[in-house]
Motif scaffolding. Sequence first.
Motif, short mmCIF file in Angstrom:
data_model
loop_
_atom_site.label_atom_id
_atom_site.label_comp_id
_atom_site.label_asym_id
_atom_site.label_seq_id
_atom_site.Cartn_x
_atom_site.Cartn_y
_atom_site.Cartn_z
N ALA A 152 0.84 -1.21 0.00
CA ALA A 152 0.00 0.00 0.00
C ALA A 152 0.86 1.25 0.00
CB ALA A 152 -0.94 -0.01 1.20
N VAL A 153 1.91 1.27 0.80
CA VAL A 153 2.82 2.43 0.85
C VAL A 153 3.51 2.61 -0.51
CG1 VAL A 153 4.97 3.29 1.88
CG2 VAL A 153 3.18 2.35 3.34
N LYS A 154 3.92 1.51 -1.10
CA LYS A 154 4.57 1.58 -2.42
C LYS A 154 3.61 2.14 -3.47
CE LYS A 154 7.17 -1.22 -5.73
NZ LYS A 154 7.26 -0.13 -6.59
N ARG A 155 2.33 1.70 -3.44
CA ARG A 155 1.35 2.23 -4.40
C ARG A 155 1.12 3.72 -4.19
NH1 ARG A 155 -3.57 -1.33 -3.71
NH2 ARG A 155 -2.33 -2.72 -2.45
N VAL A 156 1.06 4.16 -2.95
CA VAL A 156 0.88 5.59 -2.66
C VAL A 156 2.08 6.38 -3.18
CG1 VAL A 156 0.76 7.30 -0.80
CG2 VAL A 156 -0.69 5.26 -0.72
N GLU A 157 3.27 5.89 -2.94
CA GLU A 157 4.48 6.58 -3.42
C GLU A 157 4.52 6.62 -4.95
OE1 GLU A 157 7.63 4.45 -1.51
OE2 GLU A 157 7.39 5.54 0.39
N ASP A 158 4.15 5.50 -5.59
CA ASP A 158 4.12 5.45 -7.05
C ASP A 158 3.11 6.45 -7.60
OD1 ASP A 158 6.06 3.52 -7.04
OD2 ASP A 158 4.69 1.84 -7.46
N ARG A 159 1.92 6.50 -6.97
CA ARG A 159 0.90 7.43 -7.43
C ARG A 159 1.35 8.88 -7.26
NH1 ARG A 159 -3.94 6.62 -4.34
NH2 ARG A 159 -3.41 8.47 -3.17
N LYS A 160 2.02 9.19 -6.14
CA LYS A 160 2.53 10.54 -5.94
C LYS A 160 3.56 10.89 -7.00
CE LYS A 160 1.89 11.09 -0.96
NZ LYS A 160 2.57 11.25 0.34
N GLU A 161 4.43 9.94 -7.34
CA GLU A 161 5.44 10.18 -8.37
C GLU A 161 4.79 10.39 -9.74
OE1 GLU A 161 8.73 11.04 -10.32
OE2 GLU A 161 8.61 10.87 -8.15
N GLN A 162 3.75 9.58 -10.05
CA GLN A 162 3.03 9.74 -11.32
C GLN A 162 2.35 11.10 -11.40
OE1 GLN A 162 0.45 6.34 -11.38
NE2 GLN A 162 2.04 4.95 -12.13
N GLU A 163 1.74 11.52 -10.29
CA GLU A 163 1.09 12.83 -10.26
C GLU A 163 2.10 13.96 -10.42
OE1 GLU A 163 -1.06 12.83 -6.59
OE2 GLU A 163 -2.67 11.56 -7.39
N ALA A 164 3.25 13.81 -9.77
CA ALA A 164 4.30 14.83 -9.91
C ALA A 164 4.82 14.87 -11.34
CB ALA A 164 5.43 14.55 -8.93
N GLU A 165 4.99 13.69 -11.95
CA GLU A 165 5.44 13.63 -13.35
C GLU A 165 4.41 14.26 -14.28
OE1 GLU A 165 7.69 13.16 -16.61
OE2 GLU A 165 8.36 12.79 -14.56
N ALA A 166 3.13 13.98 -14.02
CA ALA A 166 2.08 14.57 -14.84
C ALA A 166 2.08 16.09 -14.72
CB ALA A 166 0.72 13.99 -14.44
N LYS A 167 2.28 16.59 -13.51
CA LYS A 167 2.33 18.05 -13.31
C LYS A 167 3.54 18.65 -14.05
CE LYS A 167 -0.06 18.36 -8.89
NZ LYS A 167 0.06 18.66 -7.45
N ARG A 168 4.69 17.95 -13.97
CA ARG A 168 5.88 18.45 -14.68
C ARG A 168 5.63 18.48 -16.18
NH1 ARG A 168 8.58 15.43 -10.62
NH2 ARG A 168 8.72 13.60 -11.96
N GLU A 169 4.97 17.43 -16.72
CA GLU A 169 4.69 17.38 -18.16
C GLU A 169 3.71 18.48 -18.57
OE1 GLU A 169 4.59 16.83 -22.05
OE2 GLU A 169 6.09 15.99 -20.70
N VAL A 170 2.69 18.71 -17.74
CA VAL A 170 1.74 19.79 -18.04
C VAL A 170 2.47 21.12 -18.06
CG1 VAL A 170 -0.23 21.08 -17.09
CG2 VAL A 170 -0.33 18.58 -17.24
N GLN A 171 3.35 21.35 -17.08
CA GLN A 171 4.09 22.60 -17.03
C GLN A 171 5.04 22.71 -18.23
OE1 GLN A 171 3.65 25.23 -14.92
NE2 GLN A 171 4.99 26.22 -16.38
N ALA A 172 5.70 21.61 -18.57
CA ALA A 172 6.62 21.63 -19.72
C ALA A 172 5.85 21.91 -21.00
CB ALA A 172 7.37 20.31 -19.83
N ARG A 173 4.68 21.31 -21.15
CA ARG A 173 3.87 21.55 -22.35
C ARG A 173 3.40 23.00 -22.40
NH1 ARG A 173 -1.69 18.80 -24.39
NH2 ARG A 173 -1.52 19.60 -26.50
#
Length: 194
Positions: free
Chosen positions: A17-38
């Motif tokens: 469960a902790v690993k899934r939460v960390e993975d989801r946080k990383e995916q959300e951060a990556e998505a935010k970085r991509e939105v900002q880069a775009r």
Amino acid sequence: MVLHWNDLTKQPEIIEAVKRVEDRKEQEAEAKREVQARQDRYEGILDRFISEGHEQLQAFSLSSRIDFYEKETKAIYYGIMATATKSNIALRSSQGAKFAVERFLASMDWNGCGNYRRECVAYWTRLFATDEVVYTEPIIQNFLSFIDHMSCSADTYVSLGGSNGCADQLTNWDGTQKDGLGALPSKKWHGLVR
């Protein structure tokens, strides 16, 4: 309580469960970085359109001509549309178009151009960009679609004014127009020509 907590954190379900939460946080951060880069690429493309429009208007202002070349016309129109997009100005109304032209001209570097010539060029730009042009919804949507398409890739860059000054023509390495796409095939002469 601490011992109980330590025992819980060693359970495979909790670890997963902790690993899934960390993975989801990383995916959300990556998505935010991509939105900002775009968004940064989108703004950069608008800035390039504005810059190329200014460059063409600058070149025209330093000439003695009174009519714009087709390449200059396109670059200036694109620069005005990019200015309007960046400033959230609606081009559908004549007032919006005039406001966009004024904003485009206000950000222009008139270095090297005399006051009289500057006033003439600004007047001609206002005249041809507002009185002779209707910014229709399809034109605006095509422009915005192009900007959106260009901002999808960090590696994408072509001259915004077109290839060798002609956005609707493909050219060979030596500048001759490619056959097809409206080009007339070049005739190859064999033998003597009278």
